[in-house]
Scaffold this motif. Structure first.
Motif, PDB file in Angstrom:
ATOM      1  N   SER A 298      13.100 -19.555  -4.645  1.00 43.25           N
ATOM      2  CA  SER A 298      13.199 -18.431  -5.075  1.00 43.25           C
ATOM      3  C   SER A 298      12.530 -18.198  -6.297  1.00 43.25           C
ATOM      4  N   THR A 299      12.025 -19.156  -7.182  1.00 39.60           N
ATOM      5  CA  THR A 299      11.055 -18.896  -8.210  1.00 39.60           C
ATOM      6  C   THR A 299       9.551 -18.754  -7.607  1.00 39.60           C
ATOM      7  N   GLN A 300       9.479 -19.222  -6.462  1.00 38.12           N
ATOM      8  CA  GLN A 300       8.035 -18.910  -5.901  1.00 38.12           C
ATOM      9  C   GLN A 300       7.950 -17.487  -5.479  1.00 38.12           C
ATOM     10  N   TRP A 301       9.060 -16.963  -4.876  1.00 37.07           N
ATOM     11  CA  TRP A 301       8.925 -15.752  -4.450  1.00 37.07           C
ATOM     12  C   TRP A 301       8.780 -14.670  -5.623  1.00 37.07           C
ATOM     13  N   ILE A 302       9.495 -14.934  -6.737  1.00 42.62           N
ATOM     14  CA  ILE A 302       9.414 -14.073  -7.943  1.00 42.62           C
ATOM     15  C   ILE A 302       7.976 -14.439  -8.468  1.00 42.62           C
TER      16      ILE A 302
ATOM     17  N   VAL B 102     -11.605 -34.962  -7.401  1.00 44.70           N
ATOM     18  CA  VAL B 102     -10.705 -35.045  -8.691  1.00 44.70           C
ATOM     19  C   VAL B 102      -9.491 -34.530  -8.309  1.00 44.70           C
ATOM     20  N   VAL B 103      -9.404 -33.616  -7.423  1.00 44.17           N
ATOM     21  CA  VAL B 103      -7.897 -32.900  -7.187  1.00 44.17           C
ATOM     22  C   VAL B 103      -6.975 -34.150  -6.888  1.00 44.17           C
ATOM     23  N   LYS B 104      -7.263 -35.235  -6.505  1.00 45.59           N
ATOM     24  CA  LYS B 104      -5.989 -36.253  -6.288  1.00 45.59           C
ATOM     25  C   LYS B 104      -5.572 -36.801  -7.451  1.00 45.59           C
ATOM     26  N   TYR B 105      -6.274 -36.738  -8.732  1.00 41.24           N
ATOM     27  CA  TYR B 105      -5.826 -36.771  -9.837  1.00 41.24           C
ATOM     28  C   TYR B 105      -4.933 -35.900 -10.618  1.00 41.24           C
ATOM     29  N   ALA B 106      -4.962 -34.550 -10.070  1.00 42.55           N
ATOM     30  CA  ALA B 106      -4.325 -33.514 -10.430  1.00 42.55           C
ATOM     31  C   ALA B 106      -3.199 -33.044  -9.795  1.00 42.55           C
ATOM     32  N   ASP B 107      -1.979 -32.837 -10.490  1.00 47.33           N
ATOM     33  CA  ASP B 107      -0.915 -32.492 -10.012  1.00 47.33           C
ATOM     34  C   ASP B 107      -0.787 -30.812 -10.012  1.00 47.33           C
ATOM     35  N   ASN B 108       0.230 -30.315  -9.449  1.00 49.37           N
ATOM     36  CA  ASN B 108       0.445 -28.905  -9.612  1.00 49.37           C
ATOM     37  C   ASN B 108       0.010 -28.018 -10.895  1.00 49.37           C
ATOM     38  N   ILE B 109       0.777 -28.774 -11.837  1.00 54.52           N
ATOM     39  CA  ILE B 109       0.810 -28.212 -13.408  1.00 54.52           C
ATOM     40  C   ILE B 109      -0.617 -28.295 -13.870  1.00 54.52           C
TER      41      ILE B 109
ATOM     42  N   VAL C 146      -0.593 -12.726 -14.231  1.00 54.82           N
ATOM     43  CA  VAL C 146      -0.957 -13.748 -13.364  1.00 54.82           C
ATOM     44  C   VAL C 146      -1.168 -15.192 -13.814  1.00 54.82           C
ATOM     45  N   ILE C 147      -1.272 -15.601 -14.821  1.00 49.61           N
ATOM     46  CA  ILE C 147      -1.011 -16.710 -15.526  1.00 49.61           C
ATOM     47  C   ILE C 147       0.080 -17.155 -15.248  1.00 49.61           C
ATOM     48  N   MET C 148       1.050 -16.537 -15.889  1.00 48.52           N
ATOM     49  CA  MET C 148       2.476 -16.898 -15.802  1.00 48.52           C
ATOM     50  C   MET C 148       3.150 -17.220 -14.278  1.00 48.52           C
ATOM     51  N   SER C 149       2.421 -16.432 -13.589  1.00 50.92           N
ATOM     52  CA  SER C 149       2.991 -16.639 -11.872  1.00 50.92           C
ATOM     53  C   SER C 149       2.343 -17.680 -11.367  1.00 50.92           C
ATOM     54  N   ILE C 150       1.083 -18.174 -11.918  1.00 54.08           N
ATOM     55  CA  ILE C 150       0.434 -19.480 -11.274  1.00 54.08           C
ATOM     56  C   ILE C 150       1.343 -20.796 -11.819  1.00 54.08           C
ATOM     57  N   PHE C 151       1.994 -20.501 -12.998  1.00 50.84           N
ATOM     58  CA  PHE C 151       2.808 -21.886 -13.365  1.00 50.84           C
ATOM     59  C   PHE C 151       4.060 -21.687 -12.838  1.00 50.84           C
ATOM     60  N   LEU C 152       4.678 -20.687 -12.716  1.00 53.72           N
ATOM     61  CA  LEU C 152       5.727 -20.332 -11.990  1.00 53.72           C
ATOM     62  C   LEU C 152       5.669 -20.865 -10.600  1.00 53.72           C
ATOM     63  N   TYR C 153       4.929 -20.504  -9.922  1.00 53.70           N
ATOM     64  CA  TYR C 153       4.592 -20.982  -8.449  1.00 53.70           C
ATOM     65  C   TYR C 153       4.612 -22.394  -8.261  1.00 53.70           C
ATOM     66  N   SER C 154       3.995 -22.993  -9.067  1.00 52.72           N
ATOM     67  CA  SER C 154       3.731 -24.569  -8.941  1.00 52.72           C
ATOM     68  C   SER C 154       4.987 -25.396  -9.610  1.00 52.72           C
ATOM     69  N   TYR C 155       5.855 -24.546 -10.265  1.00 59.04           N
ATOM     70  CA  TYR C 155       7.204 -25.211 -10.986  1.00 59.04           C
ATOM     71  C   TYR C 155       8.070 -25.637  -9.953  1.00 59.04           C
ATOM     72  N   VAL C 156       8.253 -26.859  -9.669  1.00 58.39           N
ATOM     73  CA  VAL C 156       9.585 -27.378  -8.693  1.00 58.39           C
ATOM     74  C   VAL C 156      10.694 -27.488  -9.720  1.00 58.39           C
ATOM     75  N   PRO C 157      11.765 -27.048  -9.718  1.00 56.38           N
ATOM     76  CA  PRO C 157      13.068 -27.662 -10.423  1.00 56.38           C
ATOM     77  C   PRO C 157      13.565 -28.852  -9.777  1.00 56.38           C
TER      78      PRO C 157
END
Length: 329
Positions: free
Chosen positions: A142-146, A266-273, A309-320
């Protein structure tokens, strides 16, 4: 006794953050400068073609290093690309799409300032999510849809922040924000579909990412050459494929080709956040640089839109956190 996984070097995360941020920001700024500076305008279709050629050479060198010898590398490429024609033909779809996408990004960079281009191109998150749901049957939180709704609202605010009539760039061509936004939107749609399609191909085989890129670039070269002649036939025949090239254009070609491959390493060292931080920092860097390099007018409405847009990027990658998993600890 449970064994604890080896923690990655924290320094690698910071290197990844800097690399991803610079790649995201510098490419957009460089494309914008190349398309608006005074002088002879280079052919974007030629630049895309040469980027694919550079990528092919780089990936072949990496395959050579992985295989340990030249003969083994040649054998591996022959077995993967030539002796598996059906598998290679599957890559035709993303090869063609990436050629179209990269040409569209040059069109967008020609008509949108670097900051607006950077923010608008984040719509690829929306298109990737859309194709992930329809093609991969993934379920979004639901957070990703938001976050996707927030993303669209932010891009709309950014696009409406500047309603100036079309103007003439220092290079002499007219800039039209509608054309720029349309090109960016089409590029986002293509990026979303090609990305999910390529992911399905990767998951369905044991071929390495580098070898897949060899397949991609091998097919992209003839397709890119066709695109050159279809869109710029007269210029190519009268002035040559490298008309308008100088040191900066060659730098841009290498940046576009090597940047994506560098990110892949380098992406393998980078998580979604971390990736969210990198994209957000790239937007901020592009905005600040555009003010000083391109006389960009940073309005309150643009700032609000970019913030969404910046807020949406963090919200989309956040996994509760999963409450079921927490209760088992």
């Amino acid at each position: 006794m449970k064994s604890h996984p080896v923690q990655p070097n924290p320094m690698l995360k910071y290197v990844s953050l800097v690399t991803l941020t610079l790649q995201n920001a510098i490419l957009g700024l460089s494309m914008r400068y190349a398309r608006t500076r005074p002088g002879d305008m280079f052919l974007s279709s030629s630049a895309v073609l040469m980027s694919e050629f550079t990528k092919l050479i780089t990936c072949l060198a990496i395959v050579w290093k992985e295989e340990g010898s030249f003969n083994r590398a040649v054998s591996a490429v022959h077995n993967t690309v030539i002796r598996q024609p059906v598998d290679t033909l599957k890559v035709c779809v993303p090869s063609l799409l990436y050629i179209i996408q990269n040409n569209l990004l040059y069109v967008s960079a020609s008509h949108l300032d670097a900051a607006t281009y950077q923010v608008t191109y984040q719509l690829k998150i929306l298109t990737t999510a859309m194709f992930a749901v329809t093609m991969m049957r993934r379920k979004l939180l639901s957070t990703q849809w938001i976050s996707l709704v927030t993303l669209v609202c932010g891009v709309i605010l950014v696009q409406l922040a500047n309603t100036d009539p079309p103007k003439i760039a220092p290079g002499g061509h007219e800039q039209n924000r509608v054309i720029g936004f349309s090109a960016a939107l089409c590029a986002c749609l293509i990026s979303g579909f090609a990305g999910i399609y390529f992911e399905k191909i990767l998951k369905g085989s044991d071929i390495s990412v580098w070898m897949r890129n060899v397949q991609l670039s091998s097919l992209s070269l003839p397709l890119g050459l066709c695109a050159c002649f279809l869109s710029d036939y007269e210029t190519v025949m009268t002035k040559g494929l490298f008309f308008g090239y100088d040191g900066f254009i060659w730098y841009l070609v290498v940046l576009q080709a090597g940047g994506g491959l560098l990110v892949a390493m380098v992406v393998k060292y980078a998580d979604n956040i971390l990736k969210g931080f990198a994209t957000s920092l790239a937007i901020i860097v592009s905005c600040i640089a555009s003010i000083y390099i391109f006389d960009f007018n940073l309005t309150f409405q643009f700032s609000i839109g970019a913030g969404l847009v910046i807020m949406s990027i963090f919200l989309y990658s956040y996994v509760p956190p999963n409450p079921n998993q927490q209760s088992k600890v």
